[in-house]
Write a protein that holds these residues in place. Sequence first.
Motif, mmCIF file in Angstrom:
data_model
loop_
_atom_site.group_PDB
_atom_site.id
_atom_site.type_symbol
_atom_site.label_atom_id
_atom_site.label_comp_id
_atom_site.label_asym_id
_atom_site.label_seq_id
_atom_site.Cartn_x
_atom_site.Cartn_y
_atom_site.Cartn_z
ATOM 1 N N GLN A 84 11.541 -67.645 -61.455
ATOM 2 C CA GLN A 84 11.993 -66.414 -60.808
ATOM 3 C C GLN A 84 13.454 -66.165 -61.135
ATOM 4 O O GLN A 84 14.212 -67.095 -61.420
ATOM 5 C CB GLN A 84 11.841 -66.516 -59.287
ATOM 6 N N PHE A 85 13.857 -64.896 -61.051
ATOM 7 C CA PHE A 85 15.235 -64.560 -61.365
ATOM 8 C C PHE A 85 15.708 -63.414 -60.485
ATOM 9 O O PHE A 85 14.923 -62.641 -59.935
ATOM 10 C CB PHE A 85 15.374 -64.151 -62.837
ATOM 11 N N SER A 86 17.019 -63.307 -60.385
ATOM 12 C CA SER A 86 17.681 -62.143 -59.799
ATOM 13 C C SER A 86 19.042 -62.035 -60.468
ATOM 14 O O SER A 86 19.632 -63.056 -60.846
ATOM 15 C CB SER A 86 17.836 -62.297 -58.280
ATOM 16 N N VAL A 87 19.523 -60.811 -60.633
ATOM 17 C CA VAL A 87 20.763 -60.558 -61.369
ATOM 18 C C VAL A 87 21.684 -59.681 -60.531
ATOM 19 O O VAL A 87 21.225 -58.764 -59.841
ATOM 20 C CB VAL A 87 20.473 -59.863 -62.716
ATOM 21 N N ALA A 88 22.989 -59.953 -60.599
ATOM 22 C CA ALA A 88 23.993 -59.091 -59.978
ATOM 23 C C ALA A 88 25.231 -59.092 -60.861
ATOM 24 O O ALA A 88 25.452 -60.017 -61.638
ATOM 25 C CB ALA A 88 24.343 -59.581 -58.576
ATOM 26 N N HIS A 89 26.025 -58.050 -60.735
ATOM 27 C CA HIS A 89 27.255 -58.013 -61.527
ATOM 28 C C HIS A 89 28.329 -57.208 -60.817
ATOM 29 O O HIS A 89 28.049 -56.335 -59.992
ATOM 30 C CB HIS A 89 27.004 -57.414 -62.914
ATOM 31 N N LEU A 112 13.532 -63.915 -54.249
ATOM 32 C CA LEU A 112 14.839 -64.459 -54.588
ATOM 33 C C LEU A 112 15.785 -63.304 -54.857
ATOM 34 O O LEU A 112 15.435 -62.372 -55.587
ATOM 35 C CB LEU A 112 14.714 -65.342 -55.835
ATOM 36 N N GLY A 113 16.985 -63.356 -54.265
ATOM 37 C CA GLY A 113 17.970 -62.301 -54.492
ATOM 38 C C GLY A 113 19.368 -62.873 -54.593
ATOM 39 O O GLY A 113 19.687 -63.878 -53.957
ATOM 40 N N VAL A 114 20.212 -62.232 -55.404
ATOM 41 C CA VAL A 114 21.605 -62.638 -55.546
ATOM 42 C C VAL A 114 22.474 -61.390 -55.560
ATOM 43 O O VAL A 114 22.026 -60.313 -55.982
ATOM 44 C CB VAL A 114 21.817 -63.474 -56.841
ATOM 45 N N ASP A 115 23.703 -61.525 -55.074
ATOM 46 C CA ASP A 115 24.653 -60.412 -55.138
ATOM 47 C C ASP A 115 26.057 -60.963 -55.327
ATOM 48 O O ASP A 115 26.358 -62.096 -54.935
ATOM 49 C CB ASP A 115 24.591 -59.558 -53.866
ATOM 50 N N ALA A 116 26.921 -60.153 -55.921
ATOM 51 C CA ALA A 116 28.330 -60.496 -56.130
ATOM 52 C C ALA A 116 29.155 -59.230 -55.969
ATOM 53 O O ALA A 116 28.766 -58.168 -56.459
ATOM 54 C CB ALA A 116 28.540 -61.093 -57.521
ATOM 55 N N GLU A 117 30.287 -59.334 -55.283
ATOM 56 C CA GLU A 117 31.118 -58.173 -54.986
ATOM 57 C C GLU A 117 32.594 -58.565 -54.972
ATOM 58 O O GLU A 117 32.925 -59.734 -54.707
ATOM 59 C CB GLU A 117 30.760 -57.574 -53.615
ATOM 60 N N ALA A 157 21.499 -59.459 -51.116
ATOM 61 C CA ALA A 157 20.594 -60.482 -51.650
ATOM 62 C C ALA A 157 19.254 -60.462 -50.914
ATOM 63 O O ALA A 157 18.187 -60.585 -51.533
ATOM 64 C CB ALA A 157 21.246 -61.857 -51.557
ATOM 65 N N LEU A 158 19.282 -60.305 -49.596
ATOM 66 C CA LEU A 158 18.042 -60.224 -48.836
ATOM 67 C C LEU A 158 17.261 -58.963 -49.156
ATOM 68 O O LEU A 158 16.020 -58.978 -49.201
ATOM 69 C CB LEU A 158 18.352 -60.277 -47.333
ATOM 70 N N TRP A 221 30.025 -63.980 -53.269
ATOM 71 C CA TRP A 221 28.651 -63.999 -53.755
ATOM 72 C C TRP A 221 27.728 -64.573 -52.681
ATOM 73 O O TRP A 221 28.160 -65.260 -51.764
ATOM 74 C CB TRP A 221 28.512 -64.806 -55.050
ATOM 75 N N ALA A 222 26.449 -64.253 -52.815
ATOM 76 C CA ALA A 222 25.435 -64.809 -51.930
ATOM 77 C C ALA A 222 24.110 -64.850 -52.671
ATOM 78 O O ALA A 222 23.820 -63.991 -53.504
ATOM 79 C CB ALA A 222 25.282 -63.965 -50.669
ATOM 80 N N VAL A 223 23.323 -65.868 -52.370
ATOM 81 C CA VAL A 223 21.960 -65.977 -52.887
ATOM 82 C C VAL A 223 21.052 -66.235 -51.708
ATOM 83 O O VAL A 223 21.420 -66.917 -50.752
ATOM 84 C CB VAL A 223 21.862 -67.085 -53.965
#
Length: 229
Positions: A84-89, A112-117, A157-158, A221-223
Amino acid sequence: MTGVRLLWDEVRSGAAQAAHQRSGHTGAARQDQWYAARQALRTGLVRLGVVPDLPDAHRRIGLAGPGAVRQVSWDGAALRPAVQFSVAHTAEQVVVALRRGEPADDAAPAGLGVDAETEWATAERNLHRFGTPAELDALRRACGPVRPLHLWCVKEALAKASGHGFARIPPRRYRLHPAADAAPHRLTVEIAGADPPDGGPRRALVRTGTRTTTGRPATAWAVAELPTR
């Protein structure tokens, strides 16, 4: 977070055009973000040992399964065991979250989720628009020192892990509560207003942090992992 790997890369201006990866309708900055994400994804899959380190690997890797459980394919076929994957930028950095393996037979698959800010001050001013002090406190108890931008990242991410996103359900409707057992990195998540109904509160696994890189803005960031039922 067991089994989840984060891969970071820099967004380099002009990298996509130089590599002849993208052209056409999207802007140059968006192309560079896309290229950085593909490079980070390729690196992660090679490190996991699930794809060979070939010069054309980036062309043979596919991304499938929109929604909560997104998976990686190779030459058009889903990898087995699944990845599984998730992408953030942000404007300057990209992060890819990868998780390998299938759920146990009696377990629900998890999104699955990821975020970056990087917009720290904006999040401080606008906490009331996307969260509450009680949610920030719940996140702090689960993950240690956090600021409002970390809470935003967790909700983003959620939103990805649930498959709903923010387009269908706004941030304030992802409601965070302390886990009943107060376990580290655990939160109870209620998604209000989902259509069809989302099935009630679920126990999410979350991790947060701050990435510092010389010459770059500090990045929150959060996953998150969220069972699909």
